[in-house]
Scaffold this motif. Structure first.
Motif, short mmCIF file in Angstrom:
data_model
loop_
_atom_site.label_atom_id
_atom_site.label_comp_id
_atom_site.label_asym_id
_atom_site.label_seq_id
_atom_site.Cartn_x
_atom_site.Cartn_y
_atom_site.Cartn_z
N GLY A 171 11.62 10.40 7.97
CA GLY A 171 11.99 10.46 9.37
C GLY A 171 12.26 9.10 10.00
O GLY A 171 12.10 8.94 11.20
N ALA A 172 12.68 8.13 9.21
CA ALA A 172 12.97 6.77 9.69
C ALA A 172 11.78 6.19 10.45
O ALA A 172 11.92 5.61 11.51
CB ALA A 172 14.24 6.74 10.54
N LYS A 173 10.60 6.36 9.87
CA LYS A 173 9.39 5.76 10.41
C LYS A 173 8.88 4.72 9.43
O LYS A 173 9.13 4.80 8.24
CB LYS A 173 8.31 6.81 10.65
CG LYS A 173 8.66 7.77 11.78
CD LYS A 173 7.53 8.70 12.07
CE LYS A 173 7.93 9.62 13.22
NZ LYS A 173 6.86 10.54 13.55
N VAL A 174 8.16 3.75 9.93
CA VAL A 174 7.60 2.69 9.09
C VAL A 174 6.45 3.26 8.28
O VAL A 174 5.50 3.81 8.83
CB VAL A 174 7.12 1.51 9.95
CG1 VAL A 174 6.42 0.47 9.10
CG2 VAL A 174 8.29 0.89 10.71
N ALA A 175 6.55 3.17 6.96
CA ALA A 175 5.46 3.61 6.09
C ALA A 175 4.44 2.49 5.92
O ALA A 175 3.24 2.72 5.97
CB ALA A 175 5.99 4.05 4.73
N SER A 176 4.92 1.27 5.73
CA SER A 176 4.04 0.09 5.67
C SER A 176 4.89 -1.13 5.94
O SER A 176 6.11 -1.11 5.79
CB SER A 176 3.34 -0.01 4.31
OG SER A 176 4.27 -0.23 3.28
#
Length: 179
Positions: free
Chosen positions: A157-162
């Protein structure tokens, strides 16, 4: 005898002044320790779970790149000219991309004068997508990057994983985002 009493009173007054000043310094040190340990400063890279903002950029190969194009598992490196840590991380990032053999899984965002970045572009272009950007460009703002180098692993979802400044930042995502 009056001189001895005057000297003792003066020494006593100086001792009380010293005690008061020491107490004030200790109190200030405690306040500063609380401020520093309280996490008052924010990390210069995006927090895990943060949604990546909207942006539009063009790679050095002429491909248009937008937020919607950010796939789960995309590894993004932000580097700048004149940055000693960037000069250490960029070859590591390039080697990682080369070993993976899939340029679509890597995005290098290079900030600075394109003439100064010619060598880096030549090294990264065959193994990763490369975007030239200024420090305040749309792609840098979209990822909320305020320091270089910054390495980001994009999650679902185009979110920062790390995110972080070490290569290990690209290895593992937060447990909540991994599922």
């Amino acid at each position: 005898m009056p001189y001895v009493i005057a000297v003792l009173v003066l020494i006593g007054a100086l001792a009380l002044l010293n005690l008061a000043l020491t107490y004030g310094v200790i109190r200030r040190l405690r306040e500063h320790t609380e401020l520093l340990s309280g996490g008052a400063a924010e990390a210069p890279w995006p927090a895990p779970g943060k949604e990546i903002g909207a942006f539009a950029a063009t790679t050095t190969a002429g491909r248009d790149l937008r937020t919607a194009d950010l796939a789960d598992g995309l590894q993004v490196g932000f580097f700048r000219t004149g940055c000693a840590p960037c000069q250490e991380r960029m070859p590591q990032f390039a080697a990682r991309a080369e070993a993976a053999g899939d340029p679509e899984r890597f995005l290098a965002v290079l900030a600075g004068d394109p003439r100064e970045l010619a060598g880096e572009i030549a090294r990264l272009a065959p193994v990763a997508q490369v975007v030239l950007a200024e420090r305040d460009s749309g792609v840098v703002k979209a990822f909320a990057v305020t320091a270089f180098p910054t390495l980001v692993l994009v999650g679902p979802g185009a979110k920062v994983a790390s995110a972080g400044y070490e290569m290990a930042s690209l290895d593992a995502a937060e447990p909540a985002l991994a599922s």
